[in-house]
Design a protein around this motif. Structure first.
Motif, PDB file in Angstrom:
ATOM      1  N   MET A   1      -9.679  17.420  -3.090  1.00  0.00           N
ATOM      2  CA  MET A   1      -8.529  16.730  -3.148  1.00  0.00           C
ATOM      3  C   MET A   1      -7.088  17.522  -3.598  1.00  0.00           C
ATOM      4  SD  MET A   1      -7.564  13.385  -5.721  1.00  0.00           S
ATOM      5  CE  MET A   1      -8.381  12.177  -5.002  1.00  0.00           C
ATOM      6  N   ASP A   2      -6.036  17.401  -2.725  1.00  0.00           N
ATOM      7  CA  ASP A   2      -4.884  18.008  -3.117  1.00  0.00           C
ATOM      8  C   ASP A   2      -4.391  17.693  -4.615  1.00  0.00           C
ATOM      9  OD1 ASP A   2      -4.891  18.855  -0.421  1.00  0.00           O
ATOM     10  OD2 ASP A   2      -3.896  17.092   0.118  1.00  0.00           O
ATOM     11  N   LYS A   3      -3.821  18.656  -4.987  1.00  0.00           N
ATOM     12  CA  LYS A   3      -3.395  18.707  -6.471  1.00  0.00           C
ATOM     13  C   LYS A   3      -2.084  19.285  -6.645  1.00  0.00           C
ATOM     14  CE  LYS A   3      -5.307  21.395  -9.775  1.00  0.00           C
ATOM     15  NZ  LYS A   3      -6.360  21.594 -10.952  1.00  0.00           N
ATOM     16  N   SER A   4      -1.209  18.982  -7.571  1.00  0.00           N
ATOM     17  CA  SER A   4       0.218  19.841  -7.599  1.00  0.00           C
ATOM     18  C   SER A   4      -0.136  20.127  -9.412  1.00  0.00           C
ATOM     19  CB  SER A   4       1.282  18.789  -7.565  1.00  0.00           C
ATOM     20  OG  SER A   4       1.616  18.310  -6.500  1.00  0.00           O
ATOM     21  N   GLU A   5       0.553  21.438  -9.689  1.00  0.00           N
ATOM     22  CA  GLU A   5       0.386  21.804 -11.027  1.00  0.00           C
ATOM     23  C   GLU A   5       1.292  22.194 -11.448  1.00  0.00           C
ATOM     24  OE1 GLU A   5      -3.674  23.484 -13.041  1.00  0.00           O
ATOM     25  OE2 GLU A   5      -2.761  25.070 -11.825  1.00  0.00           O
ATOM     26  N   PHE A   6       1.681  22.301 -12.663  1.00  0.00           N
ATOM     27  CA  PHE A   6       2.813  23.144 -13.329  1.00  0.00           C
ATOM     28  C   PHE A   6       2.174  23.916 -14.550  1.00  0.00           C
ATOM     29  CE2 PHE A   6       5.870  23.627 -16.718  1.00  0.00           C
ATOM     30  CZ  PHE A   6       6.850  24.645 -16.080  1.00  0.00           C
ATOM     31  N   VAL A   7       2.251  25.342 -14.794  1.00  0.00           N
ATOM     32  CA  VAL A   7       1.592  25.915 -15.826  1.00  0.00           C
ATOM     33  C   VAL A   7       3.020  26.587 -16.553  1.00  0.00           C
ATOM     34  CG1 VAL A   7       0.293  27.713 -17.014  1.00  0.00           C
ATOM     35  CG2 VAL A   7      -0.514  26.099 -14.840  1.00  0.00           C
ATOM     36  N   TYR A   8       2.832  26.361 -17.821  1.00  0.00           N
ATOM     37  CA  TYR A   8       4.158  27.055 -18.529  1.00  0.00           C
ATOM     38  C   TYR A   8       3.403  28.100 -19.993  1.00  0.00           C
ATOM     39  CZ  TYR A   8       8.739  28.332 -20.539  1.00  0.00           C
ATOM     40  OH  TYR A   8       9.649  29.060 -21.171  1.00  0.00           O
ATOM     41  N   VAL A   9       3.774  29.155 -20.013  1.00  0.00           N
ATOM     42  CA  VAL A   9       3.134  29.975 -21.028  1.00  0.00           C
ATOM     43  C   VAL A   9       4.240  30.459 -22.056  1.00  0.00           C
ATOM     44  CG1 VAL A   9       1.678  31.698 -21.929  1.00  0.00           C
ATOM     45  CG2 VAL A   9       1.098  30.481 -20.100  1.00  0.00           C
ATOM     46  N   THR A  10       4.357  30.407 -23.147  1.00  0.00           N
ATOM     47  CA  THR A  10       5.294  30.922 -24.072  1.00  0.00           C
ATOM     48  C   THR A  10       4.598  31.302 -25.475  1.00  0.00           C
ATOM     49  OG1 THR A  10       7.519  30.708 -25.227  1.00  0.00           O
ATOM     50  CG2 THR A  10       5.914  28.917 -25.191  1.00  0.00           C
ATOM     51  N   TYR A  11       5.264  32.368 -25.781  1.00  0.00           N
ATOM     52  CA  TYR A  11       4.710  32.860 -27.257  1.00  0.00           C
ATOM     53  C   TYR A  11       5.862  32.483 -28.333  1.00  0.00           C
ATOM     54  CZ  TYR A  11       1.337  35.425 -24.750  1.00  0.00           C
ATOM     55  OH  TYR A  11       0.403  35.754 -23.800  1.00  0.00           O
ATOM     56  N   ILE A  12       5.353  32.091 -29.581  1.00  0.00           N
ATOM     57  CA  ILE A  12       6.120  31.552 -30.728  1.00  0.00           C
ATOM     58  C   ILE A  12       5.772  31.787 -31.908  1.00  0.00           C
ATOM     59  CG2 ILE A  12       7.000  29.473 -31.796  1.00  0.00           C
ATOM     60  CD1 ILE A  12       6.397  27.966 -29.226  1.00  0.00           C
ATOM     61  N   ARG A  13       6.733  32.661 -32.649  1.00  0.00           N
ATOM     62  CA  ARG A  13       6.553  33.118 -33.766  1.00  0.00           C
ATOM     63  C   ARG A  13       6.432  31.923 -34.934  1.00  0.00           C
ATOM     64  NH1 ARG A  13      10.889  35.464 -34.827  1.00  0.00           N
ATOM     65  NH2 ARG A  13      10.616  37.067 -33.239  1.00  0.00           N
ATOM     66  N   THR A  14       5.306  31.648 -35.153  1.00  0.00           N
ATOM     67  CA  THR A  14       4.904  30.479 -36.132  1.00  0.00           C
ATOM     68  C   THR A  14       3.320  30.341 -36.405  1.00  0.00           C
ATOM     69  OG1 THR A  14       5.558  28.166 -36.432  1.00  0.00           O
ATOM     70  CG2 THR A  14       4.630  28.504 -34.269  1.00  0.00           C
ATOM     71  N   THR A  15       2.954  29.440 -36.884  1.00  0.00           N
ATOM     72  CA  THR A  15       1.427  29.078 -37.218  1.00  0.00           C
ATOM     73  C   THR A  15       1.164  28.110 -36.430  1.00  0.00           C
ATOM     74  OG1 THR A  15       1.624  27.488 -38.771  1.00  0.00           O
ATOM     75  CG2 THR A  15       1.574  29.831 -39.561  1.00  0.00           C
ATOM     76  N   PRO A  16      -0.239  27.878 -36.017  1.00  0.00           N
ATOM     77  CA  PRO A  16      -0.777  26.746 -35.147  1.00  0.00           C
ATOM     78  C   PRO A  16      -0.451  25.744 -35.686  1.00  0.00           C
ATOM     79  CG  PRO A  16      -2.532  28.626 -35.041  1.00  0.00           C
ATOM     80  CD  PRO A  16      -1.418  29.158 -36.182  1.00  0.00           C
TER      81      PRO A  16
ATOM     82  N   GLU B   1      -2.336  34.760 -32.008  1.00  0.00           N
ATOM     83  CA  GLU B   1      -2.476  35.977 -31.429  1.00  0.00           C
ATOM     84  C   GLU B   1      -1.673  36.857 -32.263  1.00  0.00           C
ATOM     85  OE1 GLU B   1      -1.542  36.702 -27.485  1.00  0.00           O
ATOM     86  OE2 GLU B   1      -3.155  35.335 -26.741  1.00  0.00           O
ATOM     87  N   GLY B   2      -2.145  37.258 -33.637  1.00  0.00           N
ATOM     88  CA  GLY B   2      -1.550  38.044 -34.713  1.00  0.00           C
ATOM     89  C   GLY B   2      -0.573  36.793 -35.275  1.00  0.00           C
ATOM     90  N   GLY B   3       0.858  37.405 -35.279  1.00  0.00           N
ATOM     91  CA  GLY B   3       1.726  36.532 -35.858  1.00  0.00           C
ATOM     92  C   GLY B   3       2.419  35.540 -35.069  1.00  0.00           C
ATOM     93  N   VAL B   4       1.780  35.347 -34.011  1.00  0.00           N
ATOM     94  CA  VAL B   4       2.349  34.555 -32.979  1.00  0.00           C
ATOM     95  C   VAL B   4       1.509  33.444 -32.516  1.00  0.00           C
ATOM     96  CG1 VAL B   4       4.278  36.044 -32.176  1.00  0.00           C
ATOM     97  CG2 VAL B   4       2.088  35.782 -30.938  1.00  0.00           C
ATOM     98  N   VAL B   5       2.133  32.334 -31.709  1.00  0.00           N
ATOM     99  CA  VAL B   5       0.951  31.549 -31.404  1.00  0.00           C
ATOM    100  C   VAL B   5       1.165  31.379 -29.672  1.00  0.00           C
ATOM    101  CG1 VAL B   5       0.126  28.804 -31.309  1.00  0.00           C
ATOM    102  CG2 VAL B   5       0.658  29.923 -33.296  1.00  0.00           C
ATOM    103  N   LYS B   6       0.131  31.584 -28.910  1.00  0.00           N
ATOM    104  CA  LYS B   6       0.418  31.445 -27.431  1.00  0.00           C
ATOM    105  C   LYS B   6       0.405  29.895 -26.987  1.00  0.00           C
ATOM    106  CE  LYS B   6      -1.761  32.775 -23.099  1.00  0.00           C
ATOM    107  NZ  LYS B   6      -2.988  33.393 -22.300  1.00  0.00           N
ATOM    108  N   LEU B   7       1.324  29.320 -26.579  1.00  0.00           N
ATOM    109  CA  LEU B   7       1.267  27.996 -26.201  1.00  0.00           C
ATOM    110  C   LEU B   7       1.104  27.893 -24.630  1.00  0.00           C
ATOM    111  CD1 LEU B   7       1.673  25.008 -26.424  1.00  0.00           C
ATOM    112  CD2 LEU B   7       4.084  25.201 -26.607  1.00  0.00           C
ATOM    113  N   THR B   8       0.147  27.327 -24.062  1.00  0.00           N
ATOM    114  CA  THR B   8      -0.069  27.013 -22.607  1.00  0.00           C
ATOM    115  C   THR B   8       0.139  25.637 -22.377  1.00  0.00           C
ATOM    116  OG1 THR B   8      -1.284  29.197 -22.548  1.00  0.00           O
ATOM    117  CG2 THR B   8      -1.459  27.553 -20.713  1.00  0.00           C
ATOM    118  N   LEU B   9       1.078  25.273 -21.638  1.00  0.00           N
ATOM    119  CA  LEU B   9       1.265  23.820 -21.248  1.00  0.00           C
ATOM    120  C   LEU B   9       0.606  23.665 -19.677  1.00  0.00           C
ATOM    121  CD1 LEU B   9       3.420  21.222 -21.412  1.00  0.00           C
ATOM    122  CD2 LEU B   9       3.483  22.073 -19.276  1.00  0.00           C
ATOM    123  N   THR B  10      -0.002  22.738 -19.401  1.00  0.00           N
ATOM    124  CA  THR B  10      -0.602  22.626 -18.084  1.00  0.00           C
ATOM    125  C   THR B  10      -0.307  21.192 -17.740  1.00  0.00           C
ATOM    126  OG1 THR B  10      -2.376  24.512 -18.242  1.00  0.00           O
ATOM    127  CG2 THR B  10      -2.499  22.852 -16.297  1.00  0.00           C
TER     128      THR B  10
END
Length: 153
Positions: free
Chosen positions: A1-16, A99-108
């Protein structure tokens, strides 16, 4: 099946935990997500609604998976555009990874159809919203233009 996708990754200086609260609690979302509130019990199977400031349901769906403060998966359907509503439900996933003092946020955000109007729309919306979230958590201030509902919508 066909699919459309958007992925965004950012790093934020915070806690999970702090990022999780910002993504799910109304006192935070109002500040960076155009004055919207998410109505949800935050448990598997719970309904989820993104409420516009005037009380309209902007988007709605259901919690598919929740593992605080690591992962949230929602079904998602737009309710403001007939064309996007007709596409049915999409799926939005937040993945938080310390990841250390930051959090990697991945939105899909995905939908099972090619050339999705919803995915085209969120591809311009999510980066602005998540940049404002990052600014809010790191500086105490959201980006200009993201704390009020857009006029005419």
């Amino acid at each position: 099946m066909d699919k459309s996708e958007f992925v965004y990754v950012t790093y934020i200086r915070t806690t999970p935990e702090r990022l999780w609260s910002a993504l799910t609690q109304p006192e935070f979302t109002r500040k960076f997500w155009v004055d919207t509130v998410q109505a949800c019990e935050w448990k598997p199977g719970a309904s989820w609604k993104l409420m516009a400031p005037d009380g309209r349901i902007a988007d709605a769906g259901e919690v598919v998976e929740i593992d605080p403060p690591r992962k949230l998966v929602l079904t998602w359907q737009n309710h403001l555009s007939a064309e996007m509503t007709a596409e049915g439900f999409s799926r939005m996933t937040y993945l938080l990874e310390p990841e250390g003092g930051v959090v990697k946020l991945t939105l899909t955000h995905t939908v099972d159809r090619s050339d999705s109007k919803l995915i085209k729309a969120v591809s311009t919306g999510w980066p602005h919203i998540l940049a404002s979230l990052k600014s809010l958590l790191e500086t105490g201030e959201p980006l200009e233009g993201t704390s009020e509902w857009p006029k005419g919508i």
